[in-house]
Design an enzyme around this catalytic site. Structure first.
Site, PDB file in Angstrom:
ATOM      1  N   HIS A 126     -11.821  -0.514 -15.761  1.00  0.00           N
ATOM      2  CA  HIS A 126     -11.832   0.381 -16.820  1.00  0.00           C
ATOM      3  C   HIS A 126     -11.582   1.771 -16.851  1.00  0.00           C
ATOM      4  O   HIS A 126     -10.819   2.531 -15.501  1.00  0.00           O
ATOM      5  CB  HIS A 126     -13.547   0.591 -16.549  1.00  0.00           C
ATOM      6  CG  HIS A 126     -14.205   0.680 -15.962  1.00  0.00           C
ATOM      7  ND1 HIS A 126     -14.579   2.066 -15.663  1.00  0.00           N
ATOM      8  CD2 HIS A 126     -14.830   0.627 -14.558  1.00  0.00           C
ATOM      9  CE1 HIS A 126     -14.965   2.432 -14.808  1.00  0.00           C
ATOM     10  NE2 HIS A 126     -15.280   1.779 -14.031  1.00  0.00           N
ATOM     11  N   ASP A 138     -14.296   6.732 -10.142  1.00  0.00           N
ATOM     12  CA  ASP A 138     -14.724   5.593 -10.673  1.00  0.00           C
ATOM     13  C   ASP A 138     -14.149   6.141 -12.405  1.00  0.00           C
ATOM     14  O   ASP A 138     -14.900   7.102 -13.201  1.00  0.00           O
ATOM     15  CB  ASP A 138     -16.915   5.693 -10.499  1.00  0.00           C
ATOM     16  CG  ASP A 138     -17.159   4.599 -11.600  1.00  0.00           C
ATOM     17  OD1 ASP A 138     -16.459   3.343 -11.777  1.00  0.00           O
ATOM     18  OD2 ASP A 138     -18.211   4.422 -11.223  1.00  0.00           O
ATOM     19  N   GLU A 172     -16.715   0.612 -20.262  1.00  0.00           N
ATOM     20  CA  GLU A 172     -17.367   0.102 -19.010  1.00  0.00           C
ATOM     21  C   GLU A 172     -18.723   0.159 -18.625  1.00  0.00           C
ATOM     22  O   GLU A 172     -19.802  -0.442 -17.884  1.00  0.00           O
ATOM     23  CB  GLU A 172     -16.588  -0.153 -17.968  1.00  0.00           C
ATOM     24  CG  GLU A 172     -16.513  -0.947 -16.761  1.00  0.00           C
ATOM     25  CD  GLU A 172     -17.756  -0.752 -15.575  1.00  0.00           C
ATOM     26  OE1 GLU A 172     -18.051  -1.581 -14.922  1.00  0.00           O
ATOM     27  OE2 GLU A 172     -17.685   0.823 -15.673  1.00  0.00           O
TER      28      GLU A 172
END
Length: 440
Positions: A126, A138, A172
């Site tokens: 993602h 992330d 996501e």
């Protein structure tokens, strides 16, 4: 995601040496075995290239309100950056639009020409961050690794048996919206053509673990075998199970697998003992926070996981590289490397070829060693010319050298005796050349 290495010791070196002796490590003068054709290995994914993508994602976030979240300009700029790289590398790219939370979202799909489209291997990550920060671990980490692996496919002009498709998912962080939209809009016949999906979400956590998804046994074992070859233990991923984009594929019966280095959960003492890092601290203390910046990355974890991604793609797609019929020659005779001693060599005789070696001669190296930073590695051509593959480095504290180098050997005659020359230039660690190969 919606959701180090121990120091060197004399005792450790002695144990390592004892282990080699117990295993019957060969004498320095061991002769190489006859050269024979060998399967091609995946290339090493350059850490510097992956980190350069992270820097770009960080700059994109900084120029667009500090994040790359769904519906924000930083996300679309991230899509544009990845798409431009893939278009230039020869991929066929498609931008798929969807709507979530009143904003337009985007999935980026990139297909590599060739391969059996009835057996498509998909690889994804993602691309969006949370709104509170740039989202570098992330999940710029997974996005950058997938991008650089795709570019490696192009550089190698890979001709896999299976069709390769790469994907970067939007939204996501809002609940797997982008990947779910993609899967739900695939006709059943198209879903059936996807032989597997590999997911990479948070693969550079600063206090990392090495977690492998346990969903599909073949994919799982492919990753486990790779890390076992590095001497890195793995655990089954449980913290984010079902909370990343692989769940969208798994829910419709597509085999899935992937890698993860940990999010907000605390690393245990046992995990710190086998992986290094800090017990009692989160794998990623900046998970979903503004401090998830380029400083929030463990280089060793990012490097290992990027290389593992390439290994899985090459293995699971059963690829070969151009030119068709390119040959590989391998020596599998072990050659001991003395501690802080003279250089040793392993030879591969090459005969029956015409002209010079290629401009992209691939040198696959498998050296078992307890401190690879001690090693200097050269490829020696038949005329004695040496090509430096690796310098020594006191900061390179991991075990083993298992990688593939590319050498411009176009000025060298192909036929003759090629040698791998290895020297341990520091004390307290030891190892041996396990095998090496040349691919013309």
């Amino acid at each position: 995601m919606n959701l180090s290495v121990p120091g060197r010791t004399l005792a450790g070196a002695a144990l390592a040496l004892a282990g080699l002796l117990a295993a019957g490590a060969p004498a320095q003068s061991a002769a190489p075995s006859a050269a024979r054709p060998a399967a091609l290995a995946a290339p090493d994914i350059p850490l510097a290239n992956v980190k350069a993508h992270l820097t770009q994602f960080s700059s994109i976030a900084a120029a667009n309100g500090g994040n790359r979240a769904h519906g924000r300009p930083g996300y679309k700029a991230s899509v544009d950056y990845v798409k431009a790289k893939l278009d230039a590398a020869g991929f066929t790219t498609t931008v798929q639009q969807f709507t979530s939370s009143g904003a337009t979202g985007y999935n980026l799909i990139a297909d590599w020409p060739g391969g059996d489209t009835g057996q498509t291997l998909m690889v994804g990550a993602h691309l969006d961050s949370v709104s509170s920060g740039a989202g570098i671990n992330d999940n710029a980490s997974g996005s950058a690794a997938v991008l650089e692996t795709a570019l490696a496919v192009s550089r190698a002009q890979l001709q896999p048996a299976k069709h390769l498709r790469f994907a970067w998912w939007g939204a996501e962080e809002l609940g797997l919206i982008g990947s779910r939209y993609y899967v739900n809009n695939l006709p059943a016949a198209e879903r059936a053509k996807i032989s597997g999906y590999l997911n990479f979400d948070m693969i550079g956590s600063p206090n990392p673990g090495y977690f492998v998804y346990d969903d599909d046994p073949v994919i799982e074992q492919t990753f486990k075998d790779y890390f076992a070859g590095l001497g890195v233990p793995t655990e089954i991923e449980t913290e984010g199970d079902g909370r990343s984009d692989h769940a969208s594929f798994k829910n419709v019966g597509i085999p899935v697998g992937g890698l993860f280095t940990g999010a907000g959960r605390t690393k245990s003492s046992a995990q710190a003992q086998k992986w290094g890092g800090t017990a009692g601290q989160a794998f990623d203390r900046c998970y979903h926070s503004s401090c998830d910046t380029t400083a929030n990355i463990n280089d060793t974890a990012l490097d290992r996981n990027s290389d593992a991604a390439a290994h899985a793609i090459w293995s699971l797609s059963a690829g070969t590289t151009n030119p068709p019929g390119g040959d590989a020659y391998e020596s599998t005779a072990d050659v001991a490397i003395p501690d802080a001693g003279a250089a040793v060599t392993s030879a591969i005789p090459v005969t029956g070829r015409s002209g010079n070696a290629p401009a992209a001669l691939r040198v696959g190296v498998d050296i078992k060693h307890t401190y690879r930073g001690d090693l200097v590695i050269d490829l020696v051509a038949p005329d004695g010319s040496a090509y430096r593959l690796k310098n020594s480095s006191g900061s390179d504290s991991a075990d083993n050298v298992i990688t593939t180098y590319t050498v411009n050997a176009s000025s060298e005659a192909a036929n003759g005796e090629w040698k791998l020359r290895v020297q341990d230039v520091a004390r307290y660690d030891t190892g041996y050349i396990d095998s090496w190969k040349l691919t013309f």
